[in-house]
Design an enzyme around this catalytic site. Sequence first.
Site, mmCIF file in Angstrom:
data_model
loop_
_atom_site.group_PDB
_atom_site.id
_atom_site.type_symbol
_atom_site.label_atom_id
_atom_site.label_comp_id
_atom_site.label_asym_id
_atom_site.label_seq_id
_atom_site.Cartn_x
_atom_site.Cartn_y
_atom_site.Cartn_z
ATOM 1 N N ALA A 31 0.868 -1.172 0.190
ATOM 2 C CA ALA A 31 -0.033 0.084 0.157
ATOM 3 C C ALA A 31 0.994 1.267 0.058
ATOM 4 O O ALA A 31 0.305 2.390 -0.637
ATOM 5 C CB ALA A 31 -0.926 -0.032 1.310
ATOM 6 N N ARG B 185 -1.344 0.800 7.925
ATOM 7 C CA ARG B 185 -0.592 0.680 8.875
ATOM 8 C C ARG B 185 0.526 1.995 9.314
ATOM 9 O O ARG B 185 0.753 1.963 10.469
ATOM 10 C CB ARG B 185 0.395 -0.569 9.240
ATOM 11 C CG ARG B 185 -0.516 -1.942 9.371
ATOM 12 C CD ARG B 185 0.233 -3.123 9.483
ATOM 13 N NE ARG B 185 -0.579 -4.245 9.564
ATOM 14 C CZ ARG B 185 -1.191 -4.591 8.430
ATOM 15 N NH1 ARG B 185 -0.979 -4.260 7.244
ATOM 16 N NH2 ARG B 185 -2.217 -5.985 8.624
ATOM 17 N N ILE C 276 -4.897 -3.430 -4.470
ATOM 18 C CA ILE C 276 -6.109 -3.662 -5.071
ATOM 19 C C ILE C 276 -6.605 -2.547 -6.066
ATOM 20 O O ILE C 276 -7.567 -2.487 -6.713
ATOM 21 C CB ILE C 276 -7.090 -4.127 -4.078
ATOM 22 C CG1 ILE C 276 -7.671 -2.800 -3.174
ATOM 23 C CG2 ILE C 276 -6.821 -5.252 -3.267
ATOM 24 C CD1 ILE C 276 -8.717 -2.874 -2.297
ATOM 25 N N HIS D 276 -3.812 -10.006 -3.682
ATOM 26 C CA HIS D 276 -4.947 -9.727 -3.076
ATOM 27 C C HIS D 276 -6.085 -9.142 -3.846
ATOM 28 O O HIS D 276 -7.053 -8.462 -3.397
ATOM 29 C CB HIS D 276 -4.782 -8.579 -1.914
ATOM 30 C CG HIS D 276 -3.868 -9.169 -0.868
ATOM 31 N ND1 HIS D 276 -3.263 -8.282 0.034
ATOM 32 C CD2 HIS D 276 -3.524 -10.264 -0.570
ATOM 33 C CE1 HIS D 276 -2.291 -8.890 0.795
ATOM 34 N NE2 HIS D 276 -2.434 -10.097 0.280
ATOM 35 N N CYS E 151 -21.409 -12.467 -7.178
ATOM 36 C CA CYS E 151 -22.351 -12.728 -6.266
ATOM 37 C C CYS E 151 -22.300 -13.714 -5.277
ATOM 38 O O CYS E 151 -22.025 -14.873 -5.302
ATOM 39 C CB CYS E 151 -23.629 -13.031 -7.114
ATOM 40 S SG CYS E 151 -25.187 -13.160 -6.144
ATOM 41 N N SER F 220 5.738 -1.861 1.965
ATOM 42 C CA SER F 220 5.128 -2.719 2.421
ATOM 43 C C SER F 220 5.604 -3.019 3.840
ATOM 44 O O SER F 220 6.561 -3.343 3.957
ATOM 45 C CB SER F 220 4.897 -4.299 1.641
ATOM 46 O OG SER F 220 4.334 -5.186 2.400
ATOM 47 N N VAL G 226 8.867 6.305 -1.647
ATOM 48 C CA VAL G 226 8.915 5.534 -3.029
ATOM 49 C C VAL G 226 8.984 6.223 -4.369
ATOM 50 O O VAL G 226 9.500 6.086 -5.123
ATOM 51 C CB VAL G 226 8.074 4.310 -2.910
ATOM 52 C CG1 VAL G 226 8.282 3.085 -2.159
ATOM 53 C CG2 VAL G 226 6.608 4.769 -2.780
HETATM 54 P P1 NAD Z 1 0.867 -1.545 5.042
HETATM 55 O O1 NAD Z 1 -0.089 -0.461 5.295
HETATM 56 O O2 NAD Z 1 0.915 -2.859 6.146
HETATM 57 O O3 NAD Z 1 2.085 -1.217 4.972
HETATM 58 C C1 NAD Z 1 2.617 0.131 4.010
HETATM 59 C C2 NAD Z 1 4.166 0.436 4.411
HETATM 60 O O4 NAD Z 1 4.431 1.235 3.486
HETATM 61 C C3 NAD Z 1 4.437 0.874 5.958
HETATM 62 O O5 NAD Z 1 5.590 0.260 6.573
HETATM 63 C C4 NAD Z 1 4.811 2.235 5.548
HETATM 64 O O6 NAD Z 1 5.625 2.873 6.325
HETATM 65 C C5 NAD Z 1 5.109 2.367 4.167
HETATM 66 N N1 NAD Z 1 4.863 3.704 3.416
HETATM 67 C C6 NAD Z 1 3.652 4.392 3.155
HETATM 68 N N2 NAD Z 1 3.793 5.255 2.310
HETATM 69 C C7 NAD Z 1 4.956 5.190 1.890
HETATM 70 C C8 NAD Z 1 6.052 5.863 1.129
HETATM 71 N N3 NAD Z 1 5.183 6.878 0.213
HETATM 72 N N4 NAD Z 1 7.173 5.624 0.623
HETATM 73 C C9 NAD Z 1 7.625 4.636 1.133
HETATM 74 N N5 NAD Z 1 7.032 3.641 2.010
HETATM 75 C C10 NAD Z 1 5.660 3.973 2.455
HETATM 76 O O7 NAD Z 1 0.354 -2.104 3.487
HETATM 77 P P2 NAD Z 1 0.883 -3.620 3.209
HETATM 78 O O8 NAD Z 1 2.227 -4.071 3.469
HETATM 79 O O9 NAD Z 1 0.599 -3.475 1.591
HETATM 80 O O10 NAD Z 1 -0.543 -4.482 3.439
HETATM 81 C C11 NAD Z 1 -1.368 -4.490 4.019
HETATM 82 C C12 NAD Z 1 -2.930 -4.456 2.962
HETATM 83 O O11 NAD Z 1 -2.899 -3.427 2.573
HETATM 84 C C13 NAD Z 1 -2.600 -5.411 1.868
HETATM 85 O O12 NAD Z 1 -3.624 -6.536 1.920
HETATM 86 C C14 NAD Z 1 -3.095 -4.472 0.572
HETATM 87 O O13 NAD Z 1 -4.160 -5.449 -0.110
HETATM 88 C C15 NAD Z 1 -4.278 -3.600 1.509
HETATM 89 N N6 NAD Z 1 -4.331 -2.180 0.961
HETATM 90 C C16 NAD Z 1 -4.197 -2.019 -0.147
HETATM 91 C C17 NAD Z 1 -4.344 -0.513 -0.544
HETATM 92 C C18 NAD Z 1 -4.487 -0.372 -2.096
HETATM 93 O O14 NAD Z 1 -4.670 -1.148 -2.898
HETATM 94 N N7 NAD Z 1 -3.576 0.712 -2.409
HETATM 95 C C19 NAD Z 1 -4.519 0.339 0.153
HETATM 96 C C20 NAD Z 1 -4.644 -0.077 1.637
HETATM 97 C C21 NAD Z 1 -4.558 -1.275 2.098
#
Ligand code: NAD
Length: 252
Positions: A24, A36, A103, A119, A127, A193, A236
Amino acid sequence: MNTNIDDAIALLRSARAAVALTGAGVSTPSGIPDFRSAGSGLWRRFDPSVATLSGFRRRPEQFFEWVRPLAAQILAAVPNAAHTALAQLEQAGPLRAVVTQNIDNLHYAAGSETVFELHGHLREATCQSCASVVQAGDMLHTFVAGGPMPTCRRCHGVLKPNVVLYGESLPLLPYRRALEAVADCDLLLIAGSSLEVAPVSDIPALARRHGAALLVINQEATAIEHLAAVSLRGDVADLLPQLAAAVAGPAA
Ligand code: NAD
């Protein structure tokens, strides 16, 4: 811990087959909150049980109320410099695939071609009564604009977006192909992540067992710093374009 960006560039330049594993954090610069991050993460504000499969089955209307603002942010989002840099690295050669937990469709929108969405995605919904799979685009826009919980046109059952909820298995084919790509890579680039969600959290160790080096790019420390050849702390959307420019040339 090695935090040198020149070493990260050298790793990418010498990679025969790199794979990116994204979360994310790659999409927060596009305005989609992660789960998170301190302060802004979605789980800091909601109870995670709302996004479990059993929670969805018990109270789908509660899931949809939780997901409405997130879905609105995803529908409004466009790829940022991090997505673009990964697409450029694929075009330039070293990157074979993007394995993502996101997603939001933004890797495809940026031009990445080999993307494994572990995911799921919001392009379709299923449905829960008659198992029909339907295109979700229009329905999602209507819902986000304040419409009711999406239901099946044929049987009026509840439509569940094709995203993986907690307690649900990963989609078999993308997961298998992602594991194959990781087992065959010599560099795993992990970006944005927390690596707290299983089974994706096991992928870095799988890559290491197959001899790949790990390059981590994240704003906060992750649990695998000790395994990483290089770990860059930062945004990033700032760091990935620097890597792409160095590896893919001035056009990047
Ligand atoms: P997570 O929220 O657990 O971790 C995100 C990580 O990215 C954190 O450690 C944070 O410090 C870091 N981060 C945030 N912004 C950043 C940036 N600009 N540059 C560098 N690092 C950055 O997310 P995850 O590990 O993907 O897992 C959690 C779940 O979140 C997954 O199942 C995913 O499907 C879901 N999710 C997806 C979305 C999306 O599709 N964009 C959004 C929210 C959650």
